[in-house]
Design a protein around this motif. Structure first.
Motif, PDB file in Angstrom:
ATOM      1  N   GLN A   1      50.520  46.915  15.619  1.00 43.18           N
ATOM      2  CA  GLN A   1      51.152  46.986  16.942  1.00 43.18           C
ATOM      3  C   GLN A   1      50.321  46.258  18.006  1.00 43.18           C
ATOM      4  O   GLN A   1      50.868  45.686  18.943  1.00 43.18           O
ATOM      5  CB  GLN A   1      51.365  48.450  17.347  1.00 43.18           C
TER       6      GLN A   1
ATOM      7  N   THR B   1      61.737  44.067  14.224  1.00 50.15           N
ATOM      8  CA  THR B   1      62.952  44.864  14.459  1.00 50.15           C
ATOM      9  C   THR B   1      64.126  44.243  13.689  1.00 50.15           C
ATOM     10  O   THR B   1      64.909  44.959  13.060  1.00 50.15           O
ATOM     11  CB  THR B   1      63.285  44.900  15.971  1.00 50.15           C
TER      12      THR B   1
ATOM     13  N   ALA C   1      57.612  53.823  11.458  1.00 49.85           N
ATOM     14  CA  ALA C   1      58.600  54.641  10.746  1.00 49.85           C
ATOM     15  C   ALA C   1      58.054  55.101   9.404  1.00 49.85           C
ATOM     16  O   ALA C   1      58.536  56.076   8.824  1.00 49.85           O
ATOM     17  CB  ALA C   1      59.888  53.843  10.540  1.00 49.85           C
TER      18      ALA C   1
ATOM     19  N   THR D   1      62.489  53.398  15.716  1.00 47.96           N
ATOM     20  CA  THR D   1      61.360  54.095  15.072  1.00 47.96           C
ATOM     21  C   THR D   1      61.775  55.434  14.483  1.00 47.96           C
ATOM     22  O   THR D   1      61.399  55.777  13.366  1.00 47.96           O
ATOM     23  CB  THR D   1      60.221  54.329  16.089  1.00 47.96           C
TER      24      THR D   1
ATOM     25  N   TYR E   1      54.953  58.190  13.476  1.00 46.93           N
ATOM     26  CA  TYR E   1      55.159  58.452  14.904  1.00 46.93           C
ATOM     27  C   TYR E   1      55.173  59.952  15.198  1.00 46.93           C
ATOM     28  O   TYR E   1      54.643  60.409  16.205  1.00 46.93           O
ATOM     29  CB  TYR E   1      56.454  57.795  15.404  1.00 46.93           C
TER      30      TYR E   1
ATOM     31  N   GLN F   1      56.462  53.671  20.262  1.00 43.99           N
ATOM     32  CA  GLN F   1      57.789  53.966  19.708  1.00 43.99           C
ATOM     33  C   GLN F   1      58.747  52.818  20.045  1.00 43.99           C
ATOM     34  O   GLN F   1      58.679  52.262  21.141  1.00 43.99           O
ATOM     35  CB  GLN F   1      58.310  55.263  20.323  1.00 43.99           C
TER      36      GLN F   1
ATOM     37  N   LEU G   1      56.803  49.472  12.996  1.00 41.49           N
ATOM     38  CA  LEU G   1      57.685  50.314  13.824  1.00 41.49           C
ATOM     39  C   LEU G   1      57.275  51.789  13.800  1.00 41.49           C
ATOM     40  O   LEU G   1      57.924  52.626  14.415  1.00 41.49           O
ATOM     41  CB  LEU G   1      59.136  50.173  13.355  1.00 41.49           C
TER      42      LEU G   1
END
Ligand code: BG6
Length: 205
Positions: free
Chosen positions: A16, A27, A171, A104, A81, A100, A169
């Motif tokens: 990130q 994305t 996730a 996410t 997250y 986030q 992300l």
């Protein structure tokens, strides 16, 4: 497990921070790797080009998604997250900052990654189909080798992008995307070695 999760969070943060400008790419990759695109895009195209490959894609997507659900029920698996906010691991230190994004927050458990599993299965079928069409008997050995290298490199680059996207992300943890790809490749091999050759299933795939 907390150590595995915390090292996963470090990788999430690394991606990130250092690849922030690639946010729209990551994305897009997660959006494209969703199995819904197999049903709406890949299946109609392949069914039109070659019925058998289209039907195989459908089976792989449906069985892959079903297997992913079963794995998730058994393995459960946190998502980075949420995990950073819920764990006691950082009770004596500051919480790592995990960003986030609009996609996410998935609602289901995290292990193994459905996107990684789905894209491994679907691309495996498409790469093997392209190889079958591309390889003709009289082709020089070098050309055949080049086509193999090209298509399998493409396969692994796509898998790496999907895995990086899910981790970026926040996730998934890295081990969850790894498990997703590996479990689907094992499923494909089992499918090709045993299920497809079994006369009981003749005509289905
Ligand atoms: O486990 P992930 O990568 O968050 O993906 C979950 C989703 O992946 C999608 O590809 C499936 O179509 C969904 O059914 C599934 O819930």
């Amino acid at each position: 497990m907390d150590l595995l999760h915390s090292s996963g969070v470090e990788l999430v943060q690394y991606l990130q921070v250092n690849y922030r400008e690639a946010q729209s790419w990551f994305t897009f990759i997660s959006f494209a790797a969703d199995l819904r695109n197999t049903f709406f895009v890949f299946f109609p195209i392949w069914f039109h080009l070659c019925e058998a490959v289209g039907v195989k894609l459908l089976w792989v997507a449906v069985i892959g998604d079903w297997l992913n659900l079963i794995f998730k029920w058994f393995l459960f698996g946190e998502r980075p997250y949420w995990w950073v906010h819920e764990t006691q691991f950082y009770a004596n230190s500051s919480l790592p900052l995990v960003q986030q994004f609009p996609i996410t927050c998935e609602t289901g458990p995290g292990s193994p990654s459905g996107h990684a599993m789905g894209s491994a299965g679907v691309w495996y079928v498409m790469v093997t189909a392209l190889l079958t069409f591309g390889l003709q008997k009289k082709q020089p050995c070098f050309q055949r080798w080049c086509l193999h290298v090209l298509l399998w490199t493409m396969f692994w680059v796509i898998q790496a992008c999907v895995c990086a996207s899910r981790v970026f992300l926040a996730a998934h943890f890295p081990h969850q995307v790894f498990l997703g790809v590996i479990s689907d490749v094992c499923f494909e091999l089992h499918f090709i070695l045993y299920v497809q050759k079994d006369t009981k299933y003749a005509g289905m795939f």
